[in-house]
Each structure stands twice: as C-alpha cells, then as structure tokens.
Scaffold this active site. Structure first.
Site, mmCIF file in Angstrom:
data_model
loop_
_atom_site.group_PDB
_atom_site.id
_atom_site.type_symbol
_atom_site.label_atom_id
_atom_site.label_comp_id
_atom_site.label_asym_id
_atom_site.label_seq_id
_atom_site.Cartn_x
_atom_site.Cartn_y
_atom_site.Cartn_z
ATOM 1 N N ALA A 46 29.047 112.651 17.534
ATOM 2 C CA ALA A 46 28.520 112.115 16.279
ATOM 3 C C ALA A 46 29.575 112.353 15.203
ATOM 4 O O ALA A 46 30.416 113.245 15.330
ATOM 5 C CB ALA A 46 27.219 112.806 15.931
ATOM 6 N N GLY A 53 27.665 113.734 20.965
ATOM 7 C CA GLY A 53 26.984 112.444 21.073
ATOM 8 C C GLY A 53 27.659 111.493 22.054
ATOM 9 O O GLY A 53 26.997 110.616 22.616
ATOM 10 N N GLU A 67 28.471 121.163 20.128
ATOM 11 C CA GLU A 67 27.750 121.272 18.856
ATOM 12 C C GLU A 67 27.645 122.708 18.347
ATOM 13 O O GLU A 67 27.672 122.960 17.136
ATOM 14 C CB GLU A 67 26.341 120.676 18.985
ATOM 15 C CG GLU A 67 26.315 119.160 19.068
ATOM 16 C CD GLU A 67 26.431 118.620 20.489
ATOM 17 O OE1 GLU A 67 26.781 119.384 21.413
ATOM 18 O OE2 GLU A 67 26.180 117.413 20.662
HETATM 19 N N1 CAA Z 1 33.463 113.183 13.868
HETATM 20 C C1 CAA Z 1 34.278 112.725 12.896
HETATM 21 N N2 CAA Z 1 35.619 112.599 13.050
HETATM 22 C C2 CAA Z 1 36.147 112.963 14.236
HETATM 23 C C3 CAA Z 1 35.361 113.451 15.271
HETATM 24 C C4 CAA Z 1 33.950 113.555 15.056
HETATM 25 N N3 CAA Z 1 33.100 113.981 16.013
HETATM 26 N N4 CAA Z 1 36.147 113.758 16.321
HETATM 27 C C5 CAA Z 1 37.403 113.448 15.935
HETATM 28 N N5 CAA Z 1 37.405 112.968 14.681
HETATM 29 C C6 CAA Z 1 38.565 112.525 13.884
HETATM 30 C C7 CAA Z 1 39.384 113.709 13.408
HETATM 31 O O1 CAA Z 1 38.803 114.272 12.264
HETATM 32 C C8 CAA Z 1 40.711 113.056 13.167
HETATM 33 O O2 CAA Z 1 40.648 112.363 11.922
HETATM 34 P P1 CAA Z 1 41.817 112.576 10.816
HETATM 35 O O3 CAA Z 1 43.034 111.994 11.459
HETATM 36 O O4 CAA Z 1 41.314 111.802 9.658
HETATM 37 O O5 CAA Z 1 41.928 114.040 10.601
HETATM 38 C C9 CAA Z 1 40.806 112.003 14.250
HETATM 39 O O6 CAA Z 1 39.464 111.792 14.693
HETATM 40 C C10 CAA Z 1 41.610 112.458 15.442
HETATM 41 O O7 CAA Z 1 41.081 113.694 15.886
HETATM 42 P P2 CAA Z 1 41.979 115.004 16.104
HETATM 43 O O8 CAA Z 1 43.171 114.971 15.210
HETATM 44 O O9 CAA Z 1 41.092 116.187 16.026
HETATM 45 O O10 CAA Z 1 42.462 114.745 17.610
HETATM 46 P P3 CAA Z 1 42.883 115.854 18.676
HETATM 47 O O11 CAA Z 1 43.440 115.087 19.816
HETATM 48 O O12 CAA Z 1 43.702 116.918 18.043
HETATM 49 O O13 CAA Z 1 41.502 116.551 19.130
HETATM 50 C C11 CAA Z 1 39.197 116.586 19.824
HETATM 51 C C12 CAA Z 1 40.529 115.832 19.826
HETATM 52 C C13 CAA Z 1 39.321 117.887 20.631
HETATM 53 C C14 CAA Z 1 38.159 115.680 20.476
HETATM 54 C C15 CAA Z 1 38.787 116.923 18.374
HETATM 55 O O14 CAA Z 1 38.888 115.759 17.585
HETATM 56 C C16 CAA Z 1 37.384 117.458 18.233
HETATM 57 O O15 CAA Z 1 37.131 118.600 18.531
HETATM 58 N N6 CAA Z 1 36.436 116.620 17.756
HETATM 59 C C17 CAA Z 1 35.083 117.001 17.480
HETATM 60 C C18 CAA Z 1 34.291 117.162 18.768
HETATM 61 C C19 CAA Z 1 32.878 117.582 18.460
HETATM 62 O O16 CAA Z 1 32.622 118.638 17.934
HETATM 63 N N7 CAA Z 1 31.886 116.721 18.810
HETATM 64 C C20 CAA Z 1 30.503 116.996 18.572
HETATM 65 C C21 CAA Z 1 30.084 116.376 17.278
HETATM 66 S S1 CAA Z 1 28.435 116.867 16.789
HETATM 67 C C22 CAA Z 1 27.402 115.895 17.694
HETATM 68 O O17 CAA Z 1 27.811 115.079 18.453
HETATM 69 C C23 CAA Z 1 25.936 116.152 17.439
HETATM 70 C C24 CAA Z 1 25.047 115.506 18.424
HETATM 71 O O18 CAA Z 1 24.404 116.105 19.242
HETATM 72 C C25 CAA Z 1 24.880 114.102 18.402
#
Ligand code: CAA
Length: 258
Positions: free
Chosen positions: A66, A109, A132
């Site tokens: 998400a 998500g 999460e």
């Molecule tokens: N939401 C919003 N933006 C996100 C995102 C997310 N879930 N995941 C990645 N992005 C964005 C980053 O912020 C980044 O944007 P900027 O360039 O503007 O900073 C861009 O995508 C690229 O991401 P990274 O630079 O972080 O890429 P990476 O290769 O270094 O890392 C990753 C990849 C490990 C997937 C890392 O992006 C990450 O940890 N993302 C979040 C994962 C996460 O926590 N997901 C769960 C979300 S909560 C949820 O889903 C609730 C539910 O139950 C529905």
C-alpha cells in the site's frame, strides 16, 4: 473504454491483462491504483469474452505494498469510517479465474493482492513479505488470513511478526505459489496458463473456482456437499454435453464459453 493512469489494461484473445504501472513508486497501491485495478477486474469479470484475468507488475516489483506516503497522515476516524481498504473485497469477489504473475517485490498489499488471485505464478526473482509491522501497523488487505491459509501458522506468524521476506523457492516449498518460472518467461507462462483456462467453459471454470474457494469457508462435509451439488448442476449445461460427447467422438471439445 475508461482511461487508466496507474495501470495498463489489454485483452489478448480471451485473456484480460492488468499491468500495475506506477514505476516510480514500485507500483505501490495508492487509492487511484486500487480503484483502477478493481474497476478493470470487475469490467473483465462482467465480459463473457474474457475467460481468465492476469494481474502483473514490472520486472522489479509486482507491488511494494500500500502507498505509505498516502497513508502516513490518515487518522483512525478516517480509516475506520471509510472502511479503508474494503474496496479490495470487490477484487477478491471476482468470479472469473485470476492469475497473479509476480516478479520482484510483492510486499504488504502487493503480497495481499497476489494472494487474492486464484493462481500465483512466481518469477525466480519474486520476494513475498508482510513488512507492515516495521511501519507500526499490521496487514490490512487479508494478509494475516490468506498467508496463514496458504503457508500455515509457522511461516505466517514469523513473517507477520518479523517482516522477513520469503524468496520464490521458499514460497513454492511452502505452497504460496503454484510454480516458479525464469523471470524472462513469466508473462508468457502466465498468459499460456490463462489461455488454457479461458479455452474451457467459463461457467464450469467459475464453478470449479467456487468449489475450491468453499474449502476455506466450510467444514469438509459441507464443502463436499457443496461440490457435489455444483457437480450435479454442470449436467444442466451445454458444455457438459459437448465435453463428454467430444471425448466419445475422439475430438477436441468446442465449448460455448458462456
Ligand atoms: N509506498 C509508497 N512509496 C513506496 C513504497 C510504498 N509501499 N515502496 C516503495 N516506494 C517508493 C519509495 O519511497 C521510492 O520513492 P522515492 O524515489 O520518491 O524516494 C521509490 O518507491 C523506490 O523505492 P526505494 O528507493 O525504496 O527502492 P529500493 O530498491 O531501495 O527498496 C523496497 C525497495 C525494499 C521494496 C523498499 O521500497 C520498501 O521497503 N518499500 C516499502 C515496503 C513496505 O513496507 N510495504 C508495506 C506497505 S504497508 C501495507 O501494504 C499495508 C497493507 O496491509 C495493505
């Protein structure tokens, strides 16, 4: 056809394809993307010319979860009164068979969307996780429930409590994915699987899906009874006549599809 901005939608023969397309956010599921995916899936579901639906992302990410930036400032009152994320239930309710073709990150998500699909095919690069907990929340689109049903308590608990990711090999061993394919072959493989399903009778495929899904909602005796009644009702279709006649005539069946 409606204009979509966060997804690409196309039909290939009898297969509907939804490609998540927010590359700058690793396909994070913001509200717009959620609304578009659900609208596209529901439209395919209503279209009798579509016999299977493939959902896929990019090489790097199916979806990284998400959209955290969109969620960050939401209040309890907002998420509770809007029943935040409940829109996704309409995706899970799609009756046409769905296939998730997952490469790269399927987190939060993203993992939950993949698990809402009927068949999950993973590229060797796929990584699944429910991270999460690291954000101070818990899964909200069914992750704690569908992951547990797919892989059992041991791995589901560990993943939801630590946030650790699971690679494609482990995901296949644990029963989360049906198959692993080389990343380069992922879409072709998912399309082939979808075409195989879409060549069958659509109402019969819908019954088969409904019967399997019943296993998650019932006792064994109730599930077997439900299956048997559906099995009986297949005899009311032209496609049962065609399928069995074709077998006895040693030819391929030509299903009417609907
Ligand atoms: N939401 C919003 N933006 C996100 C995102 C997310 N879930 N995941 C990645 N992005 C964005 C980053 O912020 C980044 O944007 P900027 O360039 O503007 O900073 C861009 O995508 C690229 O991401 P990274 O630079 O972080 O890429 P990476 O290769 O270094 O890392 C990753 C990849 C490990 C997937 C890392 O992006 C990450 O940890 N993302 C979040 C994962 C996460 O926590 N997901 C769960 C979300 S909560 C949820 O889903 C609730 C539910 O139950 C529905």
């Amino acid at each position: 056809t409606p204009k979509f901005e966060t997804i690409a939608v196309e039909t290939r023969g009898r297969v509907g394809v939804i490609t998540l397309d927010r590359p700058k956010a690793l396909n994070a599921l913001n509200s717009q993307l959620m609304i578009e995916v659900v609208a596209a899936a529901v439209a395919f579901d209503r279209d009798p010319a579509v016999g299977a639906i493939v959902v896929t992302g990019s090489e790097k990410a199916f979806a990284a979860g998400a959209d955290i930036k969109e969620m960050q400032s939401k209040t309890y009152m907002e998420v509770y009164t809007q029943d935040f994320f409940s829109e996704w239930d309409a995706f899970a309710a799609v009756r046409t068979p769905t296939i998730a073709a997952v490469a790269g990150y399927a987190l939060g998500g993203g993992c939950e969307l993949a698990m809402m699909c009927d068949i999950l095919i993973a590229a060797d690069t796929a990584q699944f996780g429910q991270p999460e907990i690291a954000l101070g929340v818990i899964p909200g689109i069914g992750g704690s429930q569908r992951l547990t049903r797919a892989v059992g308590k041991a791995k589901a608990m560990e993943m939801c409590l630590t946030g650790r990711k699971m690679g494609a090999e482990e995901a296949e061993r644990a029963g989360l994915v049906s198959r692993i394919v080389p990343a380069a072959d992922l879409l072709a493989d998912a399309l082939e699987t979808a075409e195989t399903i879409a060549a069958k009778s659509l109402p019969i495929a819908v019954m088969a899906k409904e019967a399997v899904n019943r296993a998650f909602e019932s006792t064994l005796a109730e599930g077997v009874r439900f299956e048997r009644r559906l099995f009986h009702s297949t005899f009311a279709t032209d496609d049962q006549t065609e399928g069995m006649t074709a077998f006895t005539e040693k030819r391929q069946p030509v299903f009417r599809h609907r």
